[in-house]
Design a protein around this motif. Sequence first.
Motif, short mmCIF file in Angstrom:
data_model
loop_
_atom_site.label_atom_id
_atom_site.label_comp_id
_atom_site.label_asym_id
_atom_site.label_seq_id
_atom_site.Cartn_x
_atom_site.Cartn_y
_atom_site.Cartn_z
N VAL A 21 -72.21 -30.91 25.96
CA VAL A 21 -71.58 -30.36 27.23
C VAL A 21 -70.65 -31.51 27.46
O VAL A 21 -71.29 -32.83 27.96
N THR A 22 -69.35 -31.45 27.46
CA THR A 22 -68.51 -32.58 27.94
C THR A 22 -67.13 -31.92 28.45
O THR A 22 -66.98 -30.68 28.55
N ARG A 23 -66.22 -32.79 29.11
CA ARG A 23 -64.93 -32.06 29.58
C ARG A 23 -64.02 -32.23 28.34
O ARG A 23 -63.84 -33.06 27.46
N PRO A 24 -62.97 -31.11 28.26
CA PRO A 24 -62.34 -30.87 27.21
C PRO A 24 -61.30 -32.10 27.06
O PRO A 24 -60.92 -32.57 26.06
N LYS A 25 -60.80 -32.48 28.23
CA LYS A 25 -59.78 -33.68 28.08
C LYS A 25 -60.61 -34.70 27.61
O LYS A 25 -59.85 -35.53 26.80
N TRP A 62 -71.25 -38.78 34.04
CA TRP A 62 -70.97 -37.36 34.55
C TRP A 62 -72.09 -36.42 33.91
O TRP A 62 -72.45 -35.54 35.00
N LEU A 63 -72.64 -36.45 32.87
CA LEU A 63 -73.66 -35.65 32.44
C LEU A 63 -74.92 -35.86 33.42
O LEU A 63 -75.76 -35.07 33.76
N LEU A 64 -74.93 -37.34 33.87
CA LEU A 64 -76.34 -37.52 34.71
C LEU A 64 -76.05 -36.88 36.07
O LEU A 64 -77.06 -36.27 36.51
N GLY A 65 -74.89 -37.04 36.75
CA GLY A 65 -74.62 -36.30 37.86
C GLY A 65 -74.67 -34.78 37.84
O GLY A 65 -75.12 -34.14 38.78
N ARG A 66 -74.46 -34.05 36.59
CA ARG A 66 -74.61 -32.89 36.39
C ARG A 66 -76.14 -32.67 36.47
O ARG A 66 -76.54 -31.31 37.11
N LEU A 67 -76.99 -33.31 35.67
CA LEU A 67 -78.40 -33.12 35.43
C LEU A 67 -78.87 -33.22 37.16
O LEU A 67 -79.78 -32.43 37.43
N ARG A 68 -78.38 -34.15 37.94
CA ARG A 68 -79.17 -34.29 39.07
C ARG A 68 -78.58 -33.18 39.99
O ARG A 68 -79.52 -32.67 40.75
N ALA A 69 -77.49 -32.87 39.96
CA ALA A 69 -77.16 -31.42 40.75
C ALA A 69 -77.74 -30.26 40.44
O ALA A 69 -78.32 -29.32 41.05
N GLN A 109 -80.90 -30.22 39.15
CA GLN A 109 -82.27 -30.50 39.25
C GLN A 109 -82.21 -30.22 40.92
O GLN A 109 -83.36 -29.39 41.47
N ARG A 110 -81.18 -30.67 41.94
CA ARG A 110 -81.03 -30.11 43.22
C ARG A 110 -81.13 -28.68 43.34
O ARG A 110 -81.73 -27.96 44.33
N GLU A 111 -80.10 -27.87 42.47
CA GLU A 111 -79.96 -26.71 42.52
C GLU A 111 -81.32 -25.75 42.29
O GLU A 111 -81.74 -24.82 43.11
N LEU A 112 -82.18 -26.52 41.14
CA LEU A 112 -83.40 -25.56 40.84
C LEU A 112 -84.23 -25.77 41.94
O LEU A 112 -85.06 -25.10 42.27
N GLU A 113 -84.25 -27.06 42.42
CA GLU A 113 -85.14 -27.31 43.69
C GLU A 113 -84.86 -26.36 45.04
O GLU A 113 -85.81 -25.76 45.44
N TYR A 114 -83.75 -26.13 44.92
CA TYR A 114 -83.19 -25.35 46.18
C TYR A 114 -83.62 -23.93 45.87
O TYR A 114 -84.23 -23.14 46.71
#
Length: 515
Positions: free
Chosen positions: A138-142, A336-343, A345-350
């Motif tokens: 999982v990464t950004r195309p650019k 970036w992946l760490l940020g997505r992982l944290r987001a 986790q927050r989404e799952l918690e929500y």
Amino acid sequence: MSANAGAQWRSFRAVAVVVSLVLVAASVMVTTEALGNPGSVLADKTLQVLFSLVTVLILLVGARRRSGADRGWRLWMAATACCMGLGLGVWIWTKLISGLPLPASTLGNVAYFMVPVFALITVISLVDLGVGEEQRPVTRPKRMRAVLVLDVVIIASSVLLVGHAGLMLKLANRSAAVSEAGNLVLQLLHPTSYVLVAVIAVVVSGPRGLVRQPALGLLVLGFLAHATSATITTSLVLSGIKHIPPVIDIGYMTGNALFLLTAVAPPGRPLPRKRRRSDHWLHLAVPYVPLPIAALFLAFRITETTQVEPLEIYLGFWLVGAVVGRQLIAIADNLWLLGRLRASQRELEYQAYHDSLTGLANRALFQETLRRAVEGNSATGPPLLVLFIDFDDFKKVNDQYGHATGDALLREISARLRGLLPSTDLVARLGGDEFGILLHQNGKSPEEVGNAVLEGMQQPYQVDGREHVVRASIGLAELGPGESGLTADELLARADSAMYTAKRRGKGTLALHSA
């Protein structure tokens, strides 16, 4: 096997038979020199150009009907075959037609040099095609494109550095003229780069991957055939032999024939899941494979002579810059992946603590908050008040207007409840049309609080252009300051019991729990 795949295999076998017959006939002609030395060489090179042109045409036609990685590898392979044909065409014109010594034109040199570079991108695309969407990193195309460019720079610079350093060592031992350097660099680079592409393909995909991806396997065999002829040619040139026997070109012809078969190869099978998991780190490590080899050659150069060529210095800077750039992109991707992982986790918690329909807290969050409030109840704090709300005859809305209207009405009810109370109070949907409220009394009596909520909920609701009036039965339970011996579940059960008392009184009413 599908009917389409079976037809592709039959077409491939037919083309393979025709190409094999042409290759055998050309090999006999070159070996026997039936057309004389210049004529056999011209026929041999012309056949290779034709192979390259046909390969380009087939790949471009196939790319028009495809998309994604399946289209990408065909375009890169077309670029590979185009450079091969261009280099051969320049060689024929310069050496056989014009009679000039090589290298007389940089166009052919550049074309030959770009063959392994484009081929390496083709290998990466083919491996990516066999991995499958669910296993892709999982990464950004650019950033993926930037990494691909840096990988090409690292590998191309390493190959050129190895070739140049090896050539300088050879020339130093032979005391050869510097004027031979340009041609000898190309001679040395060809087998080195071809073998490097084949090795990288095997490392990334594995032997089983070459079998499952026919195009990748044929590409590797083609480069090994080229490397065989290139190695023999380079050895003869560096040994001082001026006349190269035409029979050596059989490897070049075989390689171009295999490239043509690559263009018509049938679709491959996906790699096994277990194998896919190990591909990612190999894919990341591939660009660094040539680095220790280049460092070793450069170390030999430094020990053999105190003079280092400017080209080697430039290539060294290119390599360091490309490696640093690639590592910076890797770090940025990790962040970036760490940020997505944290987001995530927050989404799952929500999602774990909120109702998906209304966005209010769910039963789990309500019970957990109520438990902490009960445990923290003190003699100096305000009383705790729990309201249990059930909407009377809500099932009729679903039955008469449908569940979509019922869901929309629940969202309107939730928004009104949230608007009636301060943001510090907790409003939750406990399930169905049942809601719970946890609040701290703010100078008002329990009856005043309950009646305010009851009055606010009795106002009509506008949903899908219709007016809906629903009544609420509210049960209320209070926990006084410092009161102990009562659990959160028991307090909620009291409010629930009071709600049923309100329903028995005639619905649309408020009832307080009495001990």
